[in-house]
Design an enzyme around this catalytic site. Sequence first.
Site: not given
Length: 325
Positions: A112, A252, A282
Amino acid sequence: MRAKIIGTGSYAPETILTNQELEKRIDTSHAWIVERTGVYARHIVAKDEATSDLAVKAGERALKSAGIAPDDLDLIIVGTTTPDMLFPSTACLVQHRLMATSAAAFDLSAACSGFVYALSVGEQFILSGKSKTALIIGADVMSRFVDWTDRTTAVLFGDGAGAVVLASTSGTSGIVSTHLHAEGALWNLIAIPGGGSANPPSEKMLIEKCNTIKMKGSETFKSAVRTLEEVARETLQSNQLAPSDIAYVVPHQANIRIIKAVAERLGIEMDRVVVNLDQYGNTSAASIPLALDEAVRDGRIAEGKIILLLAFGSGLTWGSTLIRW
Ligand code: UT7
């Protein structure tokens, strides 16, 4: 001299999977998902779509907004941990599809944090004079690596891509500083443990679903809050800035509770935080450039504003980018 973002673009696949649809598949509820994560819906690739398809579309949009032809690119970096195949790199497939024949191309694996890591590497190529114009993409198709029977992860992830074009500038705007970190000792908090050289594809590997995301949710959550706060403070301190100097934080997009906890610890009100995880979930390396592109297009991010990107992911990896837009 600085490296400056001169164009942004993003793409998410057409199919939307809502919490209500997930309720029909697994033992979960819309209310639980919204309260514990903030996610309402996520985008999911079509059967014939892969990471490179999303990356190409985001890349084309970023090039268009920058007014740059693919021929002018001399570097393409794709931050991804869900490449089309083990090799060649997704970046090479993107280079071919964009017909960016003068560009060197490689993938960067930082889960990520992939986009912020790739942006930092791209910045170094620009600053050294090795590259004049670079396309930096974050793209992931998480839906192919989710165990759709595991409610603790299936509700979290989505697919997408975001991209920026970097070029050199002699002005004061551009990337001001980048800060990257890793803690490999915590590799097993979140991992796809199978399918690589340690545990190659086999019947046993597939039965144990080692080709899907395994996550220790609560420990990952705590590490995310700790590291994101630390790297934000490090970035502010090394640039002698206060939280009030930041126009927008683009964090994020893993969980709204992580984002709110970090914002609260830093003393940054939520109206200065770019959030779109409600509609995307996500999307791993795509999450920051997707949110960044949205905020650029709706005018929140504009010339002269100070922007702080904050990334966290498997590895563990985490990092930040401070930008004067
Ligand atoms: O991209 C970077 C990496 N990822 C992250 O940063 C994610 C970090 N972790 C998280 O976001 C959160 O830990 C989760 C959203 C994954 C889980 O939230 P939580 O508040 O930490 O819940 P929990 O794991 O402590 O579980 C609480 C309860 C459990 O039930 P019991 O044991 O209390 O009876 C779970 O079984 O919630 C249950 N649960 C669910 N219930 C309904 C877990 N997932 C679900 C679900 N629907 N989808």
